[in-house]
Motif scaffolding. Structure first.
Motif, PDB file in Angstrom:
ATOM      1  N   GLN A   3       0.829  -1.195   0.000  1.00 39.12           N
ATOM      2  CA  GLN A   3       0.000   0.000   0.000  1.00 39.12           C
ATOM      3  C   GLN A   3       0.868   1.251   0.000  1.00 39.12           C
ATOM      4  O   GLN A   3       1.940   1.284   0.583  1.00 39.12           O
ATOM      5  CB  GLN A   3      -0.913   0.020   1.216  1.00 39.12           C
ATOM      6  CG  GLN A   3      -2.059  -0.981   1.143  1.00 39.12           C
ATOM      7  CD  GLN A   3      -3.020  -0.799   2.300  1.00 39.12           C
ATOM      8  OE1 GLN A   3      -2.618  -0.446   3.402  1.00 39.12           O
ATOM      9  NE2 GLN A   3      -4.297  -1.021   2.050  1.00 39.12           N
ATOM     10  N   THR A   4       0.384   2.296  -0.685  1.00 40.21           N
ATOM     11  CA  THR A   4       1.072   3.580  -0.649  1.00 40.21           C
ATOM     12  C   THR A   4       0.870   4.206   0.723  1.00 40.21           C
ATOM     13  O   THR A   4      -0.274   4.283   1.205  1.00 40.21           O
ATOM     14  CB  THR A   4       0.515   4.518  -1.733  1.00 40.21           C
ATOM     15  OG1 THR A   4       0.656   3.894  -3.001  1.00 40.21           O
ATOM     16  CG2 THR A   4       1.241   5.852  -1.724  1.00 40.21           C
ATOM     17  N   PRO A   5       1.947   4.647   1.387  1.00 37.62           N
ATOM     18  CA  PRO A   5       1.785   5.221   2.720  1.00 37.62           C
ATOM     19  C   PRO A   5       0.863   6.439   2.712  1.00 37.62           C
ATOM     20  O   PRO A   5       0.896   7.250   1.783  1.00 37.62           O
ATOM     21  CB  PRO A   5       3.216   5.619   3.110  1.00 37.62           C
ATOM     22  CG  PRO A   5       4.102   4.796   2.242  1.00 37.62           C
ATOM     23  CD  PRO A   5       3.361   4.613   0.961  1.00 37.62           C
ATOM     24  N   THR A   7      -0.155  10.036   3.512  1.00 41.06           N
ATOM     25  CA  THR A   7       0.651  11.237   3.710  1.00 41.06           C
ATOM     26  C   THR A   7      -0.135  12.290   4.478  1.00 41.06           C
ATOM     27  O   THR A   7      -1.368  12.232   4.571  1.00 41.06           O
ATOM     28  CB  THR A   7       1.105  11.836   2.370  1.00 41.06           C
ATOM     29  OG1 THR A   7      -0.041  12.358   1.674  1.00 41.06           O
ATOM     30  CG2 THR A   7       1.803  10.788   1.509  1.00 41.06           C
ATOM     31  N   ALA A 111       4.125  15.512   1.252  1.00 34.80           N
ATOM     32  CA  ALA A 111       4.292  14.084   0.999  1.00 34.80           C
ATOM     33  C   ALA A 111       4.829  13.304   2.201  1.00 34.80           C
ATOM     34  O   ALA A 111       5.073  12.103   2.099  1.00 34.80           O
ATOM     35  CB  ALA A 111       5.230  13.880  -0.198  1.00 34.80           C
ATOM     36  N   PRO A 113       5.022  10.947   5.117  1.00 41.07           N
ATOM     37  CA  PRO A 113       4.124   9.888   5.575  1.00 41.07           C
ATOM     38  C   PRO A 113       3.595  10.169   6.981  1.00 41.07           C
ATOM     39  O   PRO A 113       4.334  10.631   7.854  1.00 41.07           O
ATOM     40  CB  PRO A 113       5.011   8.633   5.568  1.00 41.07           C
ATOM     41  CG  PRO A 113       6.114   8.951   4.606  1.00 41.07           C
ATOM     42  CD  PRO A 113       6.365  10.422   4.763  1.00 41.07           C
TER      43      PRO A 113
END
Length: 341
Positions: A3-5, A7, A111, A113
């Motif tokens: 999964q994309t962290p 932000t 951006a 996280p």
């Protein structure tokens, strides 16, 4: 697929704060000095003896830390949070005081996280607890967006009715002593900047790296030194010689370091020095960020626990400037300068 962290740009400020506050145990574990914590426009803190000791410090990405180091180590939010707390707690400690509250300002790119920010809060809380600042808690702070990560912490403290220990009180005949580490953070920095992969480091070397990322100031030593009659004291953040010179100039004296005692400080650095082809004495004399304490005590005073004598205080000779010597000869280590390095 991973999964994309999440932000910080994907959360509102209020949503991000709801993730941070529980990690700081706000509302449940405030120190007695914090009368009103986050939630209003400002915090309210007590000053029981009518005075407040205050200091402030900032960490900026790529100036004070890197997110990725040459040897592969990745700086965590926990590291930055811990160090932000530690370096400020150390400044209060150096006055012989105890910290009572922190306020924290975090500026970050969109951006960033969210879990990095949560780790930063964990690092702040862990440093306060594990370093022994039990009378301190986070009273509030600010979140903002910017082009790079920047963490500013202001800390308040109390002298509990006593007098602060200044840099300017050293007198000829005093014993010069140190509490905490010296040179280990500098060795850790050299390892971070090296080509030796972090995974290849022995536990001994990894500990030095950790002390650069998460310094361990001796917070019990400052108030104890004050109660024991310390005449002068300061935090060693920019190197033993550079900070010692500041203390010497403030008191118009000469600090003379004992080479034999310095060997006690270089001994834990020998393995790292051999690996990197470095001089461990250079780390001890010129390396900063250990946040130990440099203090002077009258000769008749028994040094309090945690302090080790490393030299003496002398009067300036004819046409001699205040400064630091080693066995009577001028020390030449320059230490850290925020604007020159």
């Amino acid at each position: 697929m991973p999964q994309t962290p999440l932000t910080v740009a994907e959360l509102s400020e209020a949503e991000l704060l709801t993730r941070i506050f529980p990690r700081l145990e706000l509302g449940a574990a405030h120190s007695a000095a914090v009368l009103l914590g986050p939630g209003d426009d400002a915090a309210v803190v007590a000053a029981p003896d009518g005075r407040t000791v205050v200091s402030i410090d900032t960490q900026v990405q790529d100036q004070d830390f890197r997110l990725q180091w040459n040897n592969g180590y990745r700086t965590t939010g926990y590291d930055v949070g811990w160090k932000a707390a530690a370096q400020n707690l150390s400044d209060i400690n150096a006055m012989g005081a105890m910290a009572t509250s922190l306020v924290v300002s975090l500026t970050m790119p969109a951006a960033t996280p969210v879990d990095w920010v949560e780790d930063l809060a964990d690092g702040l809380a862990a440093a306060i607890g594990k370093l022994g600042a039990g009378s301190c808690s986070v009273a509030g702070g600010d979140l903002g967006r910017g082009g790079e990560l920047s963490v500013t912490v202001a800390v308040l403290g109390t002298l509990s009715g006593g007098q602060p220990v200044l840099r300017s009180g050293a007198a000829a005949g005093d014993t010069l002593a140190i509490a905490g580490n010296a040179g280990r953070a500098a060795a850790g920095l050299a390892l971070l900047e090296s080509q030796h992969p972090v995974e290849s480091l022995s536990p001994e070397l990894r500990h030095l790296l950790d002390l650069q990322c998460r310094p361990e100031p001796p917070l019990e030593a400052g108030p104890l030194a004050r109660l024991s009659g310390a005449t002068a004291m300061m935090d060693i953040s920019d190197g033993l010689v550079r900070d010692g010179t500041r203390l010497a100039i403030a008191g118009n004296v000469v600090l003379d370091l004992d080479p034999g005692k310095l060997k006690l400080l270089t001994a834990p650095l020998e393995t790292a020095a051999a690996l990197l082809g470095a001089d461990p004495l250079a780390w001890v004399l010129g390396g900063g960020e250990d946040h130990g304490l440099l203090a002077t005590f009258p000769a008749h005073v028994q040094l309090p626990p945690g302090f080790t004598g490393i030299g003496s205080v002398q009067t300036c000779g004819t046409n001699e400037a205040a400064g630091v010597k080693i066995a009577g000869r001028p020390a030449d280590s320059v230490g850290w300068d925020h604007f020159a390095d």
